[in-house]
Design a protein around this motif. Sequence first.
Motif, PDB file in Angstrom:
ATOM      1  N   UNK A 226       0.984  -1.335   0.113  1.00  0.00           N
ATOM      2  CA  UNK A 226      -0.414  -0.500  -0.170  1.00  0.00           C
ATOM      3  C   UNK A 226       0.693   0.902   0.044  1.00  0.00           C
ATOM      4  N   UNK A 227       0.771   2.184  -0.383  1.00  0.00           N
ATOM      5  CA  UNK A 227       1.236   3.528  -0.828  1.00  0.00           C
ATOM      6  C   UNK A 227       0.883   4.718  -0.952  1.00  0.00           C
ATOM      7  N   UNK A 228       1.414   5.325  -0.556  1.00  0.00           N
ATOM      8  CA  UNK A 228       0.901   7.237  -0.568  1.00  0.00           C
ATOM      9  C   UNK A 228      -0.106   7.738   0.772  1.00  0.00           C
ATOM     10  N   UNK A 229       0.907   7.359   1.924  1.00  0.00           N
ATOM     11  CA  UNK A 229       0.248   7.936   2.649  1.00  0.00           C
ATOM     12  C   UNK A 229       0.118   9.121   3.521  1.00  0.00           C
ATOM     13  N   UNK A 230       0.412   9.816   2.642  1.00  0.00           N
ATOM     14  CA  UNK A 230       0.059  11.366   2.651  1.00  0.00           C
ATOM     15  C   UNK A 230      -1.139  12.452   2.936  1.00  0.00           C
ATOM     16  N   UNK A 231      -2.446  11.331   2.715  1.00  0.00           N
ATOM     17  CA  UNK A 231      -3.509  12.161   2.843  1.00  0.00           C
ATOM     18  C   UNK A 231      -3.860  11.391   4.639  1.00  0.00           C
ATOM     19  N   UNK A 232      -3.133  10.502   5.248  1.00  0.00           N
ATOM     20  CA  UNK A 232      -3.441   9.497   6.330  1.00  0.00           C
ATOM     21  C   UNK A 232      -3.782  10.406   7.386  1.00  0.00           C
ATOM     22  N   UNK A 233      -4.999  10.623   8.143  1.00  0.00           N
ATOM     23  CA  UNK A 233      -5.684  11.202   9.097  1.00  0.00           C
ATOM     24  C   UNK A 233      -6.588  10.816   9.718  1.00  0.00           C
ATOM     25  N   UNK A 234      -7.159  11.806  10.659  1.00  0.00           N
ATOM     26  CA  UNK A 234      -8.202  10.755  11.737  1.00  0.00           C
ATOM     27  C   UNK A 234      -9.918  11.156  11.253  1.00  0.00           C
ATOM     28  N   UNK A 235     -10.077  10.448  10.679  1.00  0.00           N
ATOM     29  CA  UNK A 235     -11.336  10.641   9.966  1.00  0.00           C
ATOM     30  C   UNK A 235     -11.999   9.249  10.193  1.00  0.00           C
ATOM     31  N   UNK A 236     -12.636   8.457   9.187  1.00  0.00           N
ATOM     32  CA  UNK A 236     -13.822   7.399   9.024  1.00  0.00           C
ATOM     33  C   UNK A 236     -13.385   6.506   8.661  1.00  0.00           C
ATOM     34  N   UNK A 237     -12.649   5.360   8.812  1.00  0.00           N
ATOM     35  CA  UNK A 237     -11.760   4.238   8.662  1.00  0.00           C
ATOM     36  C   UNK A 237     -12.536   3.152   7.009  1.00  0.00           C
ATOM     37  N   UNK A 238     -14.008   3.126   7.715  1.00  0.00           N
ATOM     38  CA  UNK A 238     -15.069   3.217   6.752  1.00  0.00           C
ATOM     39  C   UNK A 238     -14.950   3.669   4.958  1.00  0.00           C
ATOM     40  N   UNK A 239     -14.477   5.066   5.267  1.00  0.00           N
ATOM     41  CA  UNK A 239     -14.477   5.232   4.069  1.00  0.00           C
ATOM     42  C   UNK A 239     -13.333   4.892   2.499  1.00  0.00           C
ATOM     43  N   UNK A 240     -12.180   4.899   3.234  1.00  0.00           N
ATOM     44  CA  UNK A 240     -11.328   3.192   3.174  1.00  0.00           C
ATOM     45  C   UNK A 240     -11.529   2.407   2.700  1.00  0.00           C
ATOM     46  N   UNK A 241     -12.988   1.590   3.064  1.00  0.00           N
ATOM     47  CA  UNK A 241     -13.372   0.924   2.644  1.00  0.00           C
ATOM     48  C   UNK A 241     -14.472   0.942   1.069  1.00  0.00           C
TER      49      UNK A 241
END
Length: 329
Positions: A226-241
């Motif tokens: 998995x690449x590019x963690x530049x936008x990683x923040x506190x949010x809602x993990x299920x939106x990643x899903x």
Amino acid sequence: MKLISPEELVLEDLIKSCSCYFGFQVLETIPIKHGWLNLKWRLITDSGIFLLKQYNKERLRKYNHAELLFAFTQQMRLHRAGFPCPKLYSYNGQILLESNTGELFLLMEYCDGNMIPPGKLNSHQMYDLGRATGRMHQLLNDGSIVRKRTPVFSPSSKKERLTHWKLVKSHLRDKGKTHLLPIIDTQYKTTENINFVNDHIGESGWAHRDLWVDNILFHDRELSAVLDFDRMKYDFPQLDVARAVISGALYENKLDVFLVSVFVEGYREARLFDKGCLLESLKWLWYMESTWWIHAELDLQSGPSQRFSEEIQWLSENLTELEFMLKEL
């Protein structure tokens, strides 16, 4: 006399800095044509193979510097835990490095693997992506990081969103782009009719926030990185899903429900994901991203942004059908 391109000048500058910081000799450079504005190269050196990533100054303005550095530390924490993501190299404790001419860059481990086009993942890849996504969310939210803020995504009210679509329609008429009006009408009607089970999106937590096929490498049957963690923040993990599912399983306006189901099966191996949660996640993904990709310049989009707009249009047209399609998930 051969003219040197701006990219070549940047590369020359970065190679000098890398050689100074890390002491290796660059034998060959291969440009990587993925991503927006940032430049990337595969470096073959006398000390191994690395990936070099330059941060475009214009794009960097969109990021909070401290949050970007924090995301890098979490990528390193994931890597140390055995999660498949590139190792980042530091010099004197600094991960985001600066060249002699002020270019900011990262040097990282080069990960082998292939990028699969949107909607073309096989069932083994979707299952492994689901399992990796669940593990990533589990690690990021294991209590190691103290919660210090509210989630990034703060949904506007339905009234505000309807007003937004009216303004977009007005802009289209002003520009003479009446052929795009039906797309906006669909967004408006979907906004009017959408029903969420809850007013809140679900459990908040740390998330990747850019989990689509261009940021994932695969081997034949499994995920490589998995690449590019530049936008990683506190949010809602299920939106990643939701983003991973729509990116990996939607092809030619058809959602492969079997691929969706194996992703969810893999995710649930690592993290709890209640029945019905996927449908809500896809609804919220549409609500969040529709204003990003559906706008008065919709007809000028290409590449990734065009793919995103197609996904959002498909969701707006099929949310009702999804309730039936995903009822067992």
